[in-house]
Design a protein around this motif. Structure first.
Motif, mmCIF file in Angstrom:
data_model
loop_
_atom_site.group_PDB
_atom_site.id
_atom_site.type_symbol
_atom_site.label_atom_id
_atom_site.label_comp_id
_atom_site.label_asym_id
_atom_site.label_seq_id
_atom_site.Cartn_x
_atom_site.Cartn_y
_atom_site.Cartn_z
ATOM 1 N N ASP A 171 0.799 -1.228 0.000
ATOM 2 C CA ASP A 171 0.000 0.000 0.000
ATOM 3 C C ASP A 171 0.829 1.274 0.000
ATOM 4 N N ASP B 173 -1.659 5.718 -1.791
ATOM 5 C CA ASP B 173 -2.811 6.111 -2.589
ATOM 6 C C ASP B 173 -3.814 6.924 -1.775
ATOM 7 N N ARG C 275 -0.954 6.002 -7.344
ATOM 8 C CA ARG C 275 -0.832 4.544 -7.366
ATOM 9 C C ARG C 275 0.514 4.119 -7.963
ATOM 10 N N TYR D 50 3.588 4.138 -6.944
ATOM 11 C CA TYR D 50 4.476 4.273 -5.792
ATOM 12 C C TYR D 50 5.949 4.292 -6.176
#
Length: 123
Positions: A40, A55, A76, A78
């Motif tokens: 994440d 995100d 998104r 990353y």
């Protein structure tokens, strides 16, 4: 929070790196108190700064929780943003955790190329 990132940064000379990408959820929890799931986000640490990339699900929580010294990017992409950040900081050799999946390793390798170097517990 920042003192933990400083401890990581203090290892840069021993690791022969000038940037690091943190992806492991347990390491992100330790460094940032970020309680997201694996995958994440990531933290890019340079010799003189740091940027957390995640995100939009975490925007509100992190804007309130992160110290102003930690830059926040909401996207998104990353690892692209982490690479761009470390490149802008002139990082020539970038460390990463040896616990990453083979898929993530290949993604990082495509982005960082020969700059990429696995951490080996201070060796």
């Amino acid at each position: 929070m920042l003192d933990r990132i400083e401890k990581l940064r203090a290892q840069f000379d021993n690791l022969h790196i000038d940037g690091f990408v943190v992806t492991d959820k347990f390491n992100l929890k330790y460094l940032l108190n970020f309680d997201g799931l694996q995958g994440d986000g990531c933290l890019a640490v340079s010799r003189d700064g740091q940027r957390f990339v995640t995100d939009a699900r975490y925007r509100e929580e992190l804007e309130d929780a992160l110290p102003k010294e930690i830059e926040l990017s909401i996207t998104r992409d990353y690892y692209d943003v982490a690479q761009q950040y470390l490149s802008s900081k002139k990082a020539q050799t970038v460390g990463f955790e040896t616990t990453v999946s083979f898929e993530l390793y290949n993604q990082l390798l495509q982005l960082f190329g020969k700059q990429l170097k696995p951490e080996k517990n201070g060796r």
